[in-house]
Design a protein around this motif. Structure first.
Motif, PDB file in Angstrom:
ATOM      1  N   TYR A 110       0.467  -0.882   0.022  1.00 10.47           N
ATOM      2  CA  TYR A 110      -0.104  -0.322   0.338  1.00 10.47           C
ATOM      3  C   TYR A 110       1.129   1.025  -0.165  1.00 10.47           C
ATOM      4  N   THR A 111       1.961   1.424   0.629  1.00  9.45           N
ATOM      5  CA  THR A 111       3.072   2.849   0.972  1.00  9.45           C
ATOM      6  C   THR A 111       3.331   2.826  -0.509  1.00  9.45           C
ATOM      7  N   THR A 112       3.689   1.400  -1.281  1.00  5.84           N
ATOM      8  CA  THR A 112       4.720   1.748  -2.311  1.00  5.84           C
ATOM      9  C   THR A 112       3.665   2.401  -3.246  1.00  5.84           C
ATOM     10  N   LEU A 113       2.303   2.085  -3.867  1.00  6.05           N
ATOM     11  CA  LEU A 113       0.655   1.926  -4.085  1.00  6.05           C
ATOM     12  C   LEU A 113       1.051   3.261  -4.038  1.00  6.05           C
ATOM     13  N   SER A 114       0.896   3.718  -2.620  1.00  8.91           N
ATOM     14  CA  SER A 114       0.812   5.464  -3.000  1.00  8.91           C
ATOM     15  C   SER A 114       2.379   6.328  -3.484  1.00  8.91           C
ATOM     16  N   VAL A 115       3.783   5.363  -2.820  1.00  3.06           N
ATOM     17  CA  VAL A 115       4.116   6.671  -3.534  1.00  3.06           C
ATOM     18  C   VAL A 115       4.021   6.496  -4.842  1.00  3.06           C
ATOM     19  N   ALA A 117       1.611   6.640  -7.014  1.00  4.57           N
ATOM     20  CA  ALA A 117       0.875   7.253  -7.245  1.00  4.57           C
ATOM     21  C   ALA A 117       0.751   9.052  -7.573  1.00  4.57           C
ATOM     22  N   TYR A 118       1.638   8.739  -6.693  1.00  2.00           N
ATOM     23  CA  TYR A 118       1.927  10.260  -6.249  1.00  2.00           C
ATOM     24  C   TYR A 118       3.743  10.466  -7.579  1.00  2.00           C
ATOM     25  N   ASP A 119       3.668   9.747  -7.998  1.00  2.00           N
ATOM     26  CA  ASP A 119       4.773  10.182  -9.499  1.00  2.00           C
ATOM     27  C   ASP A 119       4.269   9.985 -10.171  1.00  2.00           C
ATOM     28  N   ARG A 120       3.374   9.645 -10.331  1.00  2.00           N
ATOM     29  CA  ARG A 120       2.515   9.761 -11.521  1.00  2.00           C
ATOM     30  C   ARG A 120       1.661  11.080 -11.599  1.00  2.00           C
ATOM     31  N   TYR A 121       0.995  11.527 -10.232  1.00  2.00           N
ATOM     32  CA  TYR A 121       0.566  12.867 -10.069  1.00  2.00           C
ATOM     33  C   TYR A 121       1.589  13.847 -10.870  1.00  2.00           C
ATOM     34  N   VAL A 122       2.684  13.645 -10.002  1.00  2.00           N
ATOM     35  CA  VAL A 122       3.591  15.169 -10.224  1.00  2.00           C
ATOM     36  C   VAL A 122       4.451  14.767 -11.828  1.00  2.00           C
ATOM     37  N   SER A 123       4.208  13.484 -13.015  1.00  2.00           N
ATOM     38  CA  SER A 123       4.109  13.250 -13.744  1.00  2.00           C
ATOM     39  C   SER A 123       3.350  13.977 -14.779  1.00  2.00           C
ATOM     40  N   ILE A 124       2.117  13.708 -14.756  1.00  2.00           N
ATOM     41  CA  ILE A 124       0.664  14.198 -15.327  1.00  2.00           C
ATOM     42  C   ILE A 124       0.937  15.740 -15.026  1.00  2.00           C
ATOM     43  N   CYS A 125       0.305  15.845 -13.934  1.00  2.00           N
ATOM     44  CA  CYS A 125      -0.169  17.419 -13.484  1.00  2.00           C
ATOM     45  C   CYS A 125       0.836  18.689 -13.228  1.00  2.00           C
ATOM     46  N   LYS A 126       2.832  17.997 -13.390  1.00  2.00           N
ATOM     47  CA  LYS A 126       3.476  18.511 -13.069  1.00  2.00           C
ATOM     48  C   LYS A 126       4.331  18.292 -14.087  1.00  2.00           C
ATOM     49  N   VAL A 204      -2.422   1.581   6.041  1.00  2.00           N
ATOM     50  CA  VAL A 204      -3.620   0.909   4.981  1.00  2.00           C
ATOM     51  C   VAL A 204      -4.521   2.371   4.349  1.00  2.00           C
ATOM     52  N   VAL A 205      -5.475   3.022   5.436  1.00  2.00           N
ATOM     53  CA  VAL A 205      -6.515   3.990   4.686  1.00  2.00           C
ATOM     54  C   VAL A 205      -5.115   5.585   4.603  1.00  2.00           C
ATOM     55  N   PHE A 206      -4.528   5.796   5.130  1.00  2.00           N
ATOM     56  CA  PHE A 206      -3.986   7.151   4.665  1.00  2.00           C
ATOM     57  C   PHE A 206      -2.855   7.122   3.086  1.00  2.00           C
ATOM     58  N   PRO A 207      -2.410   5.778   2.719  1.00  2.00           N
ATOM     59  CA  PRO A 207      -1.690   5.334   1.574  1.00  2.00           C
ATOM     60  C   PRO A 207      -3.120   5.617   0.194  1.00  2.00           C
ATOM     61  N   CYS A 208      -4.698   4.435   0.731  1.00  2.00           N
ATOM     62  CA  CYS A 208      -5.538   4.840   0.289  1.00  2.00           C
ATOM     63  C   CYS A 208      -5.788   6.191  -0.625  1.00  2.00           C
ATOM     64  N   SER A 214      -4.034  11.617  -5.319  1.00  2.00           N
ATOM     65  CA  SER A 214      -3.584  11.296  -6.843  1.00  2.00           C
ATOM     66  C   SER A 214      -4.478  11.725  -7.935  1.00  2.00           C
ATOM     67  N   TYR A 215      -5.229  10.750  -7.885  1.00  2.00           N
ATOM     68  CA  TYR A 215      -6.293  10.356  -9.750  1.00  2.00           C
ATOM     69  C   TYR A 215      -6.899  11.363  -9.384  1.00  2.00           C
ATOM     70  N   ALA A 216      -7.871  11.403  -8.647  1.00  2.00           N
ATOM     71  CA  ALA A 216      -8.859  13.191  -8.688  1.00  2.00           C
ATOM     72  C   ALA A 216      -8.509  14.125  -9.299  1.00  2.00           C
ATOM     73  N   LEU A 217      -7.121  14.567  -8.705  1.00  2.00           N
ATOM     74  CA  LEU A 217      -6.176  15.374  -9.390  1.00  2.00           C
ATOM     75  C   LEU A 217      -5.190  15.471 -10.307  1.00  2.00           C
ATOM     76  N   ILE A 218      -5.231  13.874 -11.169  1.00  2.00           N
ATOM     77  CA  ILE A 218      -4.934  13.672 -12.514  1.00  2.00           C
ATOM     78  C   ILE A 218      -6.172  13.894 -13.249  1.00  2.00           C
ATOM     79  N   LEU A 219      -7.455  13.335 -13.036  1.00  2.00           N
ATOM     80  CA  LEU A 219      -8.628  13.010 -13.550  1.00  2.00           C
ATOM     81  C   LEU A 219      -8.934  15.026 -13.949  1.00  2.00           C
TER      82      LEU A 219
END
Length: 327
Positions: A110-115, A117-126, A204-208, A214-219
């Motif tokens: 879960y922590t890796t998937l959250s990291v 997701a953050y990487d994808r957010y930076v890549s697409i949004c910035k 779990v909850v915090f990484p989710c 991240s995906y809300a901002l990407i969308l």
């Protein structure tokens, strides 16, 4: 520490008595386990040896593949051993070790998937700021946090669990988990339950929440972009999103079963175990290999290199045998 509990032996009753059909289940489990090991190791080798994949996204993916190896190796070798055994026993200490690595696998995923997701957010949004934000130092920090935080958090939880005094020693599951051990203890530990709730919230909850945000901002950004940019964002995010949904559904089923296990048949638990500890480690490398263009290219290049190598070997052997025959 309660040495009497640590020295005790746990009995696993879900396997039942040995039957010839167990050979079939053993062979099937071994096949899927070996495929899981091969797919994760192969993905890790491609990322390690291909310099073009030495980017944050693939470094995090390397960690996810390593995590998959830990998850599948925590449960399935022990299950395969029990399938071929007349009596399924496990020491309480071995049970704690299995709980530790099993929960580390779940929380680290879960922590890796959250990291990621953050990487994808930076890549697409910035995109223009990506390289200044995702520096090698920051990647190391995020990767370290994604592993060290679960490593020490789960260690505290397992230590507290090891101090419990057990009144029962029968486990009606395929492997050890925290809820089962708590149910076997003589006295309900408020401290262990509180610690477990904190772990659930932080790992779990915090990484989710990070993934969903991240995906809300990407969308939001993608809806304002061109069709080409939307297509690129979808192709970039789809492997991660599929992996996250698959893992999230599996964990949800696992949590629901632990809560209502007395009302559900044992077969449901077996399916949930497969869904949590076998399906994600097997499918994640395949999903990324199929959906990610750069990995596909590197895979094809690796196959072609090996094909050329084998052809050279065959040609060398053929020439050598021909020269020996002529002489």
């Amino acid at each position: 520490m309660n040495h009497s509990s640590l020295d005790s032996t746990m009995m696993l009753t879900s396997f039942g008595s040995f039957r010839p059909l167990n050979y079939f289940f053993f062979s099937l489990t071994l096949l899927v386990y070996l495929l899981s090991i091969f797919s994760n190791v192969f993905l890790m080798l491609i990322i390690y040896f291909e310099s073009s994949l030495h980017k944050p996204m693939y470094i995090f993916l390397f960690n996810l593949a390593l995590n998959g190896l830990i998850g599948s190796s925590t449960v399935w070798p022990a299950i395969m051993e029990n399938l071929l055994s007349d009596t399924q026993k496990m020491s309480f200490l071995a049970c704690l070790v299995q709980i530790y690595w099993g929960y580390f696998y779940l929380s680290s995923a879960y922590t890796t998937l959250s990291v990621m997701a953050y990487d994808r957010y930076v890549s697409i949004c910035k995109p223009l700021q990506y390289h200044s934000i995702m520096t090698p130092g920051k990647v190391k920090t995020l990767l370290t946090a994604a592993n060290i935080v679960p490593l020490f958090s789960i260690a505290i939880l397992v230590y507290l669990t090891s101090r419990l005094v057990l009144c029962k020693y029968t486990i009606q599951n395929l492997f050890c988990d925290l809820v089962t051990i708590l149910n076997l203890s003589c006295v309900k530990s408020l401290l262990v339950n509180l610690c477990g709730a904190c772990m659930l919230a932080s790992l779990v909850v915090f990484p989710c929440t990070i993934v969903l945000l991240s995906y809300a901002l990407i969308l939001t950004v993608s809806l304002k972009a061109s069709k080409g940019a939307q297509k690129k964002a979808l192709s970039t995010c789809s492997p991660h999103l599929i992996t996250f949904i698959n893992f999230g559904v599996a964990i949800l089923f696992f949590a629901v079963y632990n809560r209502y296990s007395s009302f559900l048949p044992a077969e449901v638990y077996i399916l949930i175990t497969i869904d949590v500890f076998m399906i994600p480690p097997l499918l994640n490398p395949i999903i990324y290999g199929i959906q990610t263009q750069e990995i596909r290219k590197c895979f094809v290049k690796t196959v072609r290199k090996n094909e050329i190598f084998f052809r050279i070997c065959e040609l060398t052997v053929f020439r050598k045998s021909t020269s020996e025959h002529n002489s």
